[in-house]
Scaffold this motif. Structure first.
Motif, PDB file in Angstrom:
ATOM      1  N   GLU A   1       0.846  -1.192   0.000  1.00  0.00           N
ATOM      2  CA  GLU A   1       0.000   0.000   0.000  1.00  0.00           C
ATOM      3  C   GLU A   1       0.879   1.238   0.000  1.00  0.00           C
ATOM      4  O   GLU A   1       1.856   1.334   0.752  1.00  0.00           O
TER       5      GLU A   1
ATOM      6  N   ASP B   1       0.300   5.702  -0.954  1.00  0.00           N
ATOM      7  CA  ASP B   1      -0.524   6.809  -1.471  1.00  0.00           C
ATOM      8  C   ASP B   1      -1.995   6.417  -1.578  1.00  0.00           C
ATOM      9  O   ASP B   1      -2.697   6.845  -2.511  1.00  0.00           O
ATOM     10  N   GLY B   2      -2.447   5.565  -0.670  1.00  0.00           N
ATOM     11  CA  GLY B   2      -3.854   5.171  -0.650  1.00  0.00           C
ATOM     12  C   GLY B   2      -4.218   4.099  -1.659  1.00  0.00           C
ATOM     13  O   GLY B   2      -5.382   3.683  -1.722  1.00  0.00           O
ATOM     14  N   ALA B   3      -3.252   3.650  -2.447  1.00  0.00           N
ATOM     15  CA  ALA B   3      -3.513   2.613  -3.461  1.00  0.00           C
ATOM     16  C   ALA B   3      -2.707   1.356  -3.125  1.00  0.00           C
ATOM     17  O   ALA B   3      -1.787   1.376  -2.308  1.00  0.00           O
TER      18      ALA B   3
ATOM     19  N   LYS C   1      -6.881   1.148  -7.086  1.00  0.00           N
ATOM     20  CA  LYS C   1      -6.661   2.595  -7.074  1.00  0.00           C
ATOM     21  C   LYS C   1      -7.052   3.206  -5.735  1.00  0.00           C
ATOM     22  O   LYS C   1      -7.704   2.575  -4.908  1.00  0.00           O
ATOM     23  N   SER C   2      -6.642   4.446  -5.540  1.00  0.00           N
ATOM     24  CA  SER C   2      -6.888   5.111  -4.255  1.00  0.00           C
ATOM     25  C   SER C   2      -8.372   5.310  -3.976  1.00  0.00           C
ATOM     26  O   SER C   2      -8.765   5.476  -2.824  1.00  0.00           O
ATOM     27  N   ASP C   3      -9.217   5.251  -5.027  1.00  0.00           N
ATOM     28  CA  ASP C   3     -10.663   5.378  -4.809  1.00  0.00           C
ATOM     29  C   ASP C   3     -11.309   4.029  -4.490  1.00  0.00           C
ATOM     30  O   ASP C   3     -12.536   3.935  -4.359  1.00  0.00           O
ATOM     31  N   GLY C   4     -10.479   2.994  -4.401  1.00  0.00           N
ATOM     32  CA  GLY C   4     -10.996   1.673  -4.049  1.00  0.00           C
ATOM     33  C   GLY C   4     -11.401   0.816  -5.234  1.00  0.00           C
ATOM     34  O   GLY C   4     -11.691  -0.375  -5.066  1.00  0.00           O
ATOM     35  N   ASN C   5     -11.400   1.397  -6.429  1.00  0.00           N
ATOM     36  CA  ASN C   5     -11.767   0.628  -7.625  1.00  0.00           C
ATOM     37  C   ASN C   5     -10.547  -0.125  -8.181  1.00  0.00           C
ATOM     38  O   ASN C   5      -9.412   0.320  -8.034  1.00  0.00           O
TER      39      ASN C   5
END
Length: 548
Positions: A277, A279-281, A299-303
């Motif tokens: 993990e 940068d949130g990704a 990705k950092s948005d969870g997708n």
């Protein structure tokens, strides 16, 4: 006797003579090279085994070659052998040995050329895999022809092959396709990032015909997406089927997400420490496995990123028991090679069990000028366009006869001509001529039964027999190197050798003449040639016409 048979004889002879001279016979190579010399005066075949082996065995090449010559001429299948140059050996086969090859072909029939060289391998062969957002373009059409032929060649070499189409029905391109359909149904311009071409309007109208309330449905885009993708894919499958290409598995990308396969692959990579993990990704440690950079998987948005589906898909292939996964991808996919192998290794599978073949672009030309002929699909030329222009056989042959790493120009005038300049016409005409000979033989009462094949001593008969003998090696090489174009080039060489034989040797008695033993022998050779030519065309998915 095929080149492989002769290679085995030479290998045994080398082992025997080294043992007889108290030298190390373990240095004899597992694979002995046997080739036809360019100058036929040098013999039927030549080998460099003495040059390969002598130094390792503790002797000199010419001395070892001399011992081998003495051993080889003792074999009744070999008429003569001689040392040439620094240690090459030239060999001439006895007429009986050449005739035995004709008998072998007649006995094995459609199985001649097959082997078990890849026996035990379970191969997943993925090709075409065009997105269901439009008709198959020329690049995908090339993979359809080459992939199907490669599958046939691999099976002829003993492999168990699963032909697979990866149905990309997940992601942004499908959304753009759906928006394009909705716009067309409403009579609006194509969205800026959408798909153009008359086929979009055709599918949009078909959706409305099937669902008159489609534009009034609760989720208009989803309605057009579901029905439009289904209709587009039905068209793709129909076009491929008419092209002679069918698949064992149509694998839906979306199923990887719905089944939890993507989540499972991500958890595997997290648990084995190959996903980290930052940068949130979540990133794949792909550089640890030869890639040029680490790849974002979540990705950092969870997708999930696009590679997440690729990772789950390669895992699924091996989990289904395949020992080798061959991907056939377009010219813009070079970057996929390293990342696919990295993902394979990160999951704990053998990265060498992933092969990626990259195919170059295809252009249509007429008089050296590029041709643009598709209106239905907008700016691209499609499989259907090519078939309409030069037919299924012409299309398949033109696409498969060249190495896929070469950019290919297809000359429409050439591939529609009925002349020897057109390769597929030349080969098919050879088969049709051989069928005509068989019909005339039946009318004249000449048969192959009891033929004395030792009578086949004419130079052109020998050339043709030796060309026939190369077929098993060509198929084996095409399979191991993943190069089915070798079979096409061989078919042209065989057709040429046959036509020269036909022009030089009277196969059947003339009207009023009595049949002689040579006629039965030559008919046997012609029948064997017809069989091998049909076998070669079959591996290419090309018809073998009896009349033209």
């Amino acid at each position: 006797m095929t080149p492989a048979d002769l290679a085995a004889v030479i290998q045994r002879a080398a082992t025997d003579v080294l043992n007889a001279h108290d030298l190390d016979a373990t240095v004899v190579p597992d694979s002995v090279t046997v080739e036809r010399p360019r100058n036929p005066e040098h013999g039927d075949y030549a080998t460099n085994i003495a040059l390969q082996t002598a130094k390792k065995a503790g002797t000199n090449p010419r001395e070892l070659a001399g011992w081998l010559v003495d051993a080889l001429v003792a074999d009744p299948a070999i008429e003569s052998a001689e040392v040439a140059g620094p240690g090459f050996i030239n060999v001439r086969l006895a007429a009986d040995a050449q005739g035995q090859l004709v008998s072998q072909i007649l006995e094995q029939g459609e199985h001649f050329g097959h082997s078990d060289s890849l026996g035990g391998q379970k191969i997943n062969l993925e090709f075409v895999s065009a997105n269901p957002t439009g008709p198959i373009h020329l690049g995908g059409t090339r993979w359809a022809a080459v992939g199907d032929s490669l599958g046939r060649v691999l099976e002829a070499s003993g492999a168990e092959v699963t032909r697979e189409y990866y149905f990309n029905d997940h992601g942004g391109q499908i959304d753009r396709f759906a928006r394009s359909l909705v716009a067309a149904a409403k009579g609006e311009p194509t969205p800026e990032d959408g798909y153009g071409g008359d086929y979009i309007g055709e599918i949009a109208r078909a959706v409305v015909d099937k669902r008159p309330d489609a534009l009034a449905s609760e989720d208009v885009q989803e309605t057009f997406r579901a029905l439009g993708v289904e209709m587009m894919f039905d068209h793709i499958k129909s076009s491929l089927h008419e092209f002679g290409v069918d698949f064992d598995v149509y694998f839906h990308e979306n199923s990887l997400f719905e089944s939890g396969a993507v989540d499972s692959a991500v958890e595997t990579l997290k648990s084995n420490g190959n996903l980290y993990e930052a940068d949130g990704a979540w990133w794949l440690k792909s550089t640890d496995f030869g890639d040029d950079k680490d790849r974002v998987v979540i990705k950092s948005d969870g997708n999930a990123a696009y590679i997440a589906g690729d990772i789950a898909y390669v895992a699924d292939k091996f989990q289904r028991g395949h020992s080798l996964a061959i991907y056939m991808l377009g010219a813009d996919h070079h970057g996929y090679i390293a990342r696919l192998r990295a993902a394979t290794a990160a999951l704990g599978f053998d990265p060498s069990a992933v092969e990626v073949l990259i195919g170059q672009m295809v252009n249509l030309v007429r008089n050296g000028t590029p041709v643009k002929m598709s209106k239905r699909a907008g700016t691209i030329i499609t499989l259907d366009d090519l078939v309409d222009a030069i037919g299924v056989d012409g299309a398949r042959y033109s696409l498969v006869r060249s190495s896929v790493d070469q950019t290919l120009d297809i000359d429409l005038d050439l591939w529609t001509s009925q002349s020897s300049e057109n390769p597929v016409y030349y080969v098919q005409y050879g088969h049709a001529r051989l069928c005509s000979i068989a019909r005339r033989a039946a009318d004249s009462g000449v048969t192959v039964e009891g033929a004395d094949l030792s009578l086949l001593t004419h130079e052109k008969e020998g050339d043709l027999i030796r060309t026939l003998g190369e077929f098993p090696g060509v198929v084996a090489a095409a399979a191991s190197l993943r190069e089915p174009h070798r079979v096409a080039r061989y078919a042209e060489e065989l057709a040429s050798s046959f036509h020269k034989f036909y022009d030089s040797c009277q196969i059947l008695p003339k009207a009023g003449e009595e049949a002689q033993p040579i006629h039965a022998a030559r008919l046997s050779l012609a029948t064997a040639t017809r069989q091998v030519l049909a076998n070669a065309l079959g591996l290419l998915g090309i018809t073998a016409p009896e009349r033209m």
